[in-house]
Design a protein around this motif. Sequence first.
Motif, PDB file in Angstrom:
ATOM      1  N   ASN A  13       6.808   3.542   6.485  1.00 17.88           N
ATOM      2  CA  ASN A  13       6.907   3.370   5.034  1.00 17.88           C
ATOM      3  C   ASN A  13       5.959   2.283   4.530  1.00 17.88           C
ATOM      4  O   ASN A  13       5.350   2.430   3.466  1.00 17.88           O
ATOM      5  CB  ASN A  13       8.342   3.048   4.623  1.00 17.88           C
ATOM      6  N   LEU A  14       5.840   1.193   5.277  1.00 15.69           N
ATOM      7  CA  LEU A  14       4.906   0.134   4.888  1.00 15.69           C
ATOM      8  C   LEU A  14       3.456   0.601   5.004  1.00 15.69           C
ATOM      9  O   LEU A  14       2.621   0.281   4.154  1.00 15.69           O
ATOM     10  CB  LEU A  14       5.122  -1.107   5.749  1.00 15.69           C
TER      11      LEU A  14
ATOM     12  N   LYS B 125       5.005   3.188   0.590  1.00 17.99           N
ATOM     13  CA  LYS B 125       6.152   3.712  -0.143  1.00 17.99           C
ATOM     14  C   LYS B 125       7.069   2.616  -0.670  1.00 17.99           C
ATOM     15  O   LYS B 125       7.949   2.890  -1.478  1.00 17.99           O
ATOM     16  CB  LYS B 125       6.947   4.672   0.742  1.00 17.99           C
ATOM     17  N   ASN B 126       6.880   1.389  -0.236  1.00 16.64           N
ATOM     18  CA  ASN B 126       7.688   0.275  -0.730  1.00 16.64           C
ATOM     19  C   ASN B 126       7.149  -0.286  -2.051  1.00 16.64           C
ATOM     20  O   ASN B 126       7.788  -1.132  -2.658  1.00 16.64           O
ATOM     21  CB  ASN B 126       7.737  -0.844   0.320  1.00 16.64           C
TER      22      ASN B 126
ATOM     23  N   VAL C  24      10.535   3.937  11.205  1.00 16.74           N
ATOM     24  CA  VAL C  24      10.668   4.339   9.804  1.00 16.74           C
ATOM     25  C   VAL C  24      10.151   3.247   8.885  1.00 16.74           C
ATOM     26  O   VAL C  24       9.382   3.508   7.950  1.00 16.74           O
ATOM     27  CB  VAL C  24      12.143   4.672   9.466  1.00 16.74           C
ATOM     28  N   GLU C  25      10.546   2.001   9.130  1.00 13.77           N
ATOM     29  CA  GLU C  25      10.093   0.894   8.286  1.00 13.77           C
ATOM     30  C   GLU C  25       8.585   0.706   8.383  1.00 13.77           C
ATOM     31  O   GLU C  25       7.912   0.481   7.377  1.00 13.77           O
ATOM     32  CB  GLU C  25      10.812  -0.399   8.680  1.00 13.77           C
TER      33      GLU C  25
ATOM     34  N   PHE D  37       3.083   3.388  -5.731  1.00 11.10           N
ATOM     35  CA  PHE D  37       2.823   4.396  -4.700  1.00 11.10           C
ATOM     36  C   PHE D  37       2.299   5.680  -5.344  1.00 11.10           C
ATOM     37  O   PHE D  37       2.859   6.198  -6.300  1.00 11.10           O
ATOM     38  CB  PHE D  37       4.096   4.697  -3.912  1.00 11.10           C
TER      39      PHE D  37
ATOM     40  N   ARG E  13       2.331   3.635   4.676  1.00 14.53           N
ATOM     41  CA  ARG E  13       2.055   4.591   3.586  1.00 14.53           C
ATOM     42  C   ARG E  13       2.038   3.914   2.231  1.00 14.53           C
ATOM     43  O   ARG E  13       1.435   4.419   1.301  1.00 14.53           O
ATOM     44  CB  ARG E  13       3.144   5.662   3.525  1.00 14.53           C
TER      45      ARG E  13
ATOM     46  N   GLY F 132      -1.238   1.860   1.418  1.00 15.63           N
ATOM     47  CA  GLY F 132      -0.324   1.151   2.302  1.00 15.63           C
ATOM     48  C   GLY F 132      -0.823  -0.214   2.715  1.00 15.63           C
ATOM     49  O   GLY F 132      -1.941  -0.632   2.407  1.00 15.63           O
TER      50      GLY F 132
END
Length: 142
Positions: free
Chosen positions: A34-35, A39-40, A30-31, A44, A37, A51
Motif C-alpha cells: 500500500n505504501l 494508497k495511503n 499488505v502495508e 492517490f 502504490r 507511491g
Amino acid sequence: MSTYMANAATVERAWYVLDAEGKTLGALAVEAANLLRGKNKPTFTPHVDCGDNVIVINASKIVLTGKKLEQKHYYHHTGYIGHLKDVKYGTLIKEKPEFVVEKAVKGMLPKNSLGSAAFTRLHVYAGAEHKHAAQKPANYEF
C-alpha cells in the motif's frame, strides 16, 4: 469542481521504515504494498506512480502462523525438463529472509509497469541496520 489527478511532476515521495520483528508476513506485505502504490495518500491516482520508498528491517524475525514453516513451499522452474525446484519456507527464511518478504510484496503489486516501478523502491534487510539514513526515513507503525 473538478477531480484532482496527480501526475509525475506533482508526486512527492517519502521514506518509511517498517520493522518486521514479530509481524506476520502477510500483514507486513499488505502495508508495504500500500505504501509503495501510494494508497495511503489522499492524492492517490490509480494510473500514476505516486507511491513512497519503503525500507523493511528485521526480515529474519518475521512470523508465519500455523504450520507454514514446514508445509508451505516455494517453487521455481529452472527452464530444463524436470527441473522443478521446491524449498520449504522454514529453510528459505533461514537462508534468504529478504527474498521471502520481497516475494510476498511483489505478489501484492499490480502486474504492469506501475508495479515494476513500485517494486524498485522496496529495500529489505535481514537485520536492524540499513544504509538509507541520509534519506531521513520515518518509522511507520501498523
